[in-house]
Design an enzyme around this catalytic site. Sequence first.
Site, mmCIF file in Angstrom:
data_model
loop_
_atom_site.group_PDB
_atom_site.id
_atom_site.type_symbol
_atom_site.label_atom_id
_atom_site.label_comp_id
_atom_site.label_asym_id
_atom_site.label_seq_id
_atom_site.Cartn_x
_atom_site.Cartn_y
_atom_site.Cartn_z
ATOM 1 N N ARG A 15 1.017 -0.962 -0.009
ATOM 2 C CA ARG A 15 0.158 0.372 -0.205
ATOM 3 C C ARG A 15 1.445 0.990 -0.093
ATOM 4 N NH1 ARG A 15 -0.527 0.988 6.111
ATOM 5 N NH2 ARG A 15 0.485 -0.816 6.728
ATOM 6 N N TYR A 155 12.398 9.028 13.472
ATOM 7 C CA TYR A 155 11.928 8.820 12.583
ATOM 8 C C TYR A 155 13.237 9.504 11.556
ATOM 9 C CZ TYR A 155 10.016 8.777 8.151
ATOM 10 O OH TYR A 155 9.169 9.380 6.682
HETATM 11 N N1 LIG Z 1 4.004 9.103 2.928
HETATM 12 C C1 LIG Z 1 4.988 10.128 3.490
HETATM 13 O O1 LIG Z 1 3.882 11.249 3.363
HETATM 14 C C2 LIG Z 1 6.495 9.706 3.805
HETATM 15 C C3 LIG Z 1 7.594 10.805 3.711
HETATM 16 C C4 LIG Z 1 8.532 10.529 3.324
HETATM 17 C C5 LIG Z 1 9.090 9.274 3.309
HETATM 18 N N2 LIG Z 1 7.825 8.023 3.418
HETATM 19 C C6 LIG Z 1 8.329 6.618 3.124
HETATM 20 O O2 LIG Z 1 7.917 6.192 2.576
HETATM 21 C C7 LIG Z 1 8.007 5.081 3.144
HETATM 22 C C8 LIG Z 1 6.114 4.032 2.889
HETATM 23 O O3 LIG Z 1 5.781 4.382 3.539
HETATM 24 P P1 LIG Z 1 3.910 4.714 3.360
HETATM 25 O O4 LIG Z 1 3.604 6.569 3.777
HETATM 26 O O5 LIG Z 1 3.826 3.929 1.775
HETATM 27 O O6 LIG Z 1 3.688 3.988 4.412
HETATM 28 P P2 LIG Z 1 2.398 3.160 4.462
HETATM 29 O O7 LIG Z 1 1.013 4.120 3.821
HETATM 30 O O8 LIG Z 1 2.073 3.498 6.229
HETATM 31 O O9 LIG Z 1 2.599 1.830 4.076
HETATM 32 C C9 LIG Z 1 4.332 1.073 5.081
HETATM 33 C C10 LIG Z 1 3.848 -0.339 4.140
HETATM 34 O O10 LIG Z 1 5.099 -1.051 5.367
HETATM 35 C C11 LIG Z 1 4.974 -2.000 5.574
HETATM 36 N N3 LIG Z 1 5.666 -2.314 6.555
HETATM 37 C C12 LIG Z 1 5.345 -1.815 7.866
HETATM 38 N N4 LIG Z 1 6.414 -2.672 8.317
HETATM 39 C C13 LIG Z 1 6.869 -3.602 7.996
HETATM 40 C C14 LIG Z 1 7.968 -4.449 8.571
HETATM 41 N N5 LIG Z 1 8.163 -5.338 9.597
HETATM 42 N N6 LIG Z 1 8.005 -5.168 7.027
HETATM 43 C C15 LIG Z 1 7.864 -5.390 6.342
HETATM 44 N N7 LIG Z 1 7.197 -4.915 5.985
HETATM 45 C C16 LIG Z 1 6.532 -3.568 6.125
HETATM 46 C C17 LIG Z 1 3.295 -2.086 5.532
HETATM 47 O O11 LIG Z 1 2.911 -3.458 5.446
HETATM 48 P P3 LIG Z 1 1.730 -3.869 5.639
HETATM 49 O O12 LIG Z 1 0.058 -3.268 4.506
HETATM 50 O O13 LIG Z 1 1.553 -5.821 5.706
HETATM 51 O O14 LIG Z 1 1.254 -3.540 7.169
HETATM 52 C C18 LIG Z 1 2.956 -1.262 3.630
HETATM 53 O O15 LIG Z 1 2.911 -1.867 3.162
HETATM 54 C C19 LIG Z 1 8.161 4.337 4.053
HETATM 55 O O16 LIG Z 1 9.439 4.359 4.182
HETATM 56 C C20 LIG Z 1 7.961 5.728 4.822
HETATM 57 O O17 LIG Z 1 9.125 6.439 6.037
HETATM 58 C C21 LIG Z 1 6.799 8.422 3.239
#
Ligand SMILES: NC(=O)c1ccc[n+]([C@@H]2O[C@H](COP(=O)([O-])OP(=O)(O)OC[C@H]3O[C@@H](n4cnc5c(N)ncnc54)[C@H](OP(=O)(O)O)[C@@H]3O)[C@@H](O)[C@H]2O)c1
Length: 261
Positions: A15, A155
Site C-alpha cells: 500500500r 523517525y
Molecule cells: N507518506 C509520506 O509522507 C512519506 C514521506 C517520506 C517518506 N516516506 C517513507 O515511505 C515509505 C512508505 O511509507 P508509506 O507512506 O507508503 O506508509 P504506509 O502507507 O503506512 O505503508 C507502509 C508499508 O510498509 C509495510 N510495513 C510496515 N512495517 C513492515 C515490516 N516490519 N516489514 C515489512 N513491511 C512492513 C506495510 O505493510 P502492511 O500493509 O502489510 O502493513 C505497508 O506496505 C516509508 O519508509 C516512509 O518512511 C513516507
Amino acid sequence: MKLKGKWALVTGGSRGIGRGVCLELAKEGCNIVVNFVSDPKKAKKTVSEVKEQGVDAYEYKADVSDRSQVNEMFKQITEKNKLDIVVGNAGVVKMQPFLEVTKQAWDFQMKINLEGSFNIGQEAAKYFVRRKKGGKVIFMTSFNQEVPNGSQGVYSITKSGIKMLAKSMALELAEHNINVNTIAAGAVATDINVEQRKMFPGLIERLSKIIPLHRWGTVEDMGKAAVYLASSDSDYVTGSTIFVEGGIMINNGMMINIVED
Ligand SMILES: NC(=O)c1ccc[n+]([C@@H]2O[C@H](COP(=O)([O-])OP(=O)(O)OC[C@H]3O[C@@H](n4cnc5c(N)ncnc54)[C@H](OP(=O)(O)O)[C@@H]3O)[C@@H](O)[C@H]2O)c1
C-alpha cells in the site's frame, strides 16, 4: 520499456508509496514481488493491479525487522526467480515530542526502518555479488534524512541513518556493479500520516502553501523516481539521493513574501 523482463522486490509494496513504486516499475515491464507484513488483502490487490500491466507478480509476507524472515524471503524468492532491483521501502513512524520519547518507540522505529533497511540491503547485496550481474538497491528515505520534523526526531534519525547506510553500501559495492541510492520523499497522503492529519486538521492545505510546488507528493511521483534509479538511465549514479519533495527543503521562510498567510 525501461525494465522489460527485470524482477524487483519492493518491501512494504502492498500500500501507499510502495504500491505506487510497484505500479510504476510494472508499467516499464518489470515483474514484481510485493512484500507486506500485516495486510494480505491489500498485498493481493496490489499484485492484481500490477498484473494488469502485463507482468508477473506475487506477494510475500515477511517482517523486514526479523533477519531470519528476511533471509528466508530472499532464499524463497531467488529459488523461484531472479532479482535485479530491490526497493527497501517498508517504514513506520511514531510521533512523540523529544522529551516524551519512549524506549519502546525508539526501538520500534530503529528496528523496522534502520535495521530493516540493513537486513534487506545486506541480503540484496550478497545475492547480487553471488549472481555477478550487478544490481540496483533503492531505499525510500524522506527529506527528514536532512532536516527533522517536530515530534518525529527518532523517525528522522532512522532516515538519516539509512542515507549513510546507502552511501556505505555504494562505496563498497561499486566494484560489483551494484548501485545504491535513496529517494527522499516529501509529504504524501498515505496511512502513515493519517493520525497526523487527524491531529492537525487542514494540514494538507497549510503545508501545500509552504511547499514551493504547492501540493503534496503522489505515490506516482515517488514511483517515477524509482523507475529512474532502477533503470540503466542511472548507471552512473550511486551513493546519491533524489529529492522528490516539491522543493520543501529550499523554503527557508522567504516564501513569506509571496504567499499569503
Ligand atoms: N507518506 C509520506 O509522507 C512519506 C514521506 C517520506 C517518506 N516516506 C517513507 O515511505 C515509505 C512508505 O511509507 P508509506 O507512506 O507508503 O506508509 P504506509 O502507507 O503506512 O505503508 C507502509 C508499508 O510498509 C509495510 N510495513 C510496515 N512495517 C513492515 C515490516 N516490519 N516489514 C515489512 N513491511 C512492513 C506495510 O505493510 P502492511 O500493509 O502489510 O502493513 C505497508 O506496505 C516509508 O519508509 C516512509 O518512511 C513516507
